[in-house]
Write an enzyme that holds these catalytic residues in place. Structure first.
Site, PDB file in Angstrom:
ATOM      1  N   VAL A 131      40.624 -50.082 -22.686  1.00  0.00           N
ATOM      2  CA  VAL A 131      41.947 -50.681 -22.850  1.00  0.00           C
ATOM      3  C   VAL A 131      42.825 -49.668 -23.563  1.00  0.00           C
ATOM      4  O   VAL A 131      42.383 -49.011 -24.516  1.00  0.00           O
ATOM      5  CB  VAL A 131      41.879 -51.993 -23.658  1.00  0.00           C
ATOM      6  CG1 VAL A 131      43.280 -52.557 -23.879  1.00  0.00           C
ATOM      7  CG2 VAL A 131      40.994 -53.018 -22.965  1.00  0.00           C
ATOM      8  N   CYS A 132      44.055 -49.529 -23.096  1.00  0.00           N
ATOM      9  CA  CYS A 132      45.038 -48.657 -23.736  1.00  0.00           C
ATOM     10  C   CYS A 132      44.488 -47.223 -23.835  1.00  0.00           C
ATOM     11  O   CYS A 132      43.866 -46.729 -22.893  1.00  0.00           O
ATOM     12  CB  CYS A 132      45.432 -49.243 -25.089  1.00  0.00           C
ATOM     13  SG  CYS A 132      46.970 -48.592 -25.783  1.00  0.00           S
TER      14      CYS A 132
END
Length: 238
Positions: free
Chosen positions: A109-110
């Site tokens: 994520v990210c």
């Protein structure tokens, strides 16, 4: 599924912990995946010592360590400011490299995607990350995708910036347990976003605001570039 009792096969999902993570990168997917039937979620760190998130004062306690971690079906790397140090943390990168082949899905994520890239685990894959770091992926042989919140390429699943973690986890739930389970969890969480201001992506935001954020982030982006160069050189040298 087990033919006798219709209980889904067990899953073990490991979330990597390191200092200065963005807490929401982890918390959103954690809230979704801990609701999967017969799924054990672990917080994995180098030691059992507590790990503090970035800026918010929240501290998390690992439930597994690199040296004492069961086999994993899923590996997830959140992002945050601490991803820069994580990109040069050989113990963490070594753990990822060792465990990735056993996993059904290796995910992020990210800016967790940059940690996977630093470990050489996104080379030749399509992937996404936070918009400020998207171009960085190309330095590691990654096909960076700008217009998707979640990118699924073979056994890699990546989410874009921070809030995309819930979209990412629901998409992953559909892969692991089916769309019906993903829809049920979405409803349980009342996942029905209505952004009060919009403009949460540079493609729809005021260009002046995008430029201002880029200017304010210039020192941070410069430090990213320096670290990216070092890590990319090490990867090329094997």
């Amino acid at each position: 599924m087990d033919a006798q009792d219709n209980v889904p096969a067990p899953l073990v999902a490991g979330f990597m912990l390191f200092p200065d993570q963005t807490h929401l990168d982890l918390a959103g997917p954690w809230e979704v995946l801990t609701r999967l039937p017969n799924c054990l979620c672990l917080l994995i760190a180098a030691s059992p010592m507590p790990v503090e998130s970035s800026g918010c004062g929240l501290t998390l306690f690992p439930t597994a360590t690199y040296d004492a971690c069961p086999p994993l079906d899923l590996l997830c790397v959140p992002g945050g400011p601490g991803h820069l140090a994580a990109m040069e943390d050989e113990a963490l990168l070594g753990f990822l490299r060792r465990r990735a082949p056993e996993c059904r899905y290796v995910t992020s994520v990210c800016t967790g995607a940059l940690v996977l890239a630093a470990a050489g685990l996104l080379t030749g894959y399509r992937a996404t990350t936070h918009w400020l770091s998207l171009e960085r992926l190309t330095r590691f042989g990654v096909d960076a995708v700008a217009d998707q919140r979640v990118v699924h390429d073979r056994d890699r699943v990546t989410g874009s910036g921070v809030t995309a973690g819930i979209d990412f986890a629901l998409s992953l739930t559909a892969l692991l347990r089916g769309e019906d389970v993903a829809r049920r969890i979405s409803l349980q969480l009342e996942y029905h976003p209505e952004p009060p201001f919009g403009g949460g992506h540079p493609s729809v935001a005021d260009p002046a605001l995008v430029a201002k954020i880029r200017d304010q982030s210039a020192p941070y982006l410069a430090s990213m570039s320096e670290i990216d160069a070092r890590v990319a050189d090490r990867l090329r040298q094997g």
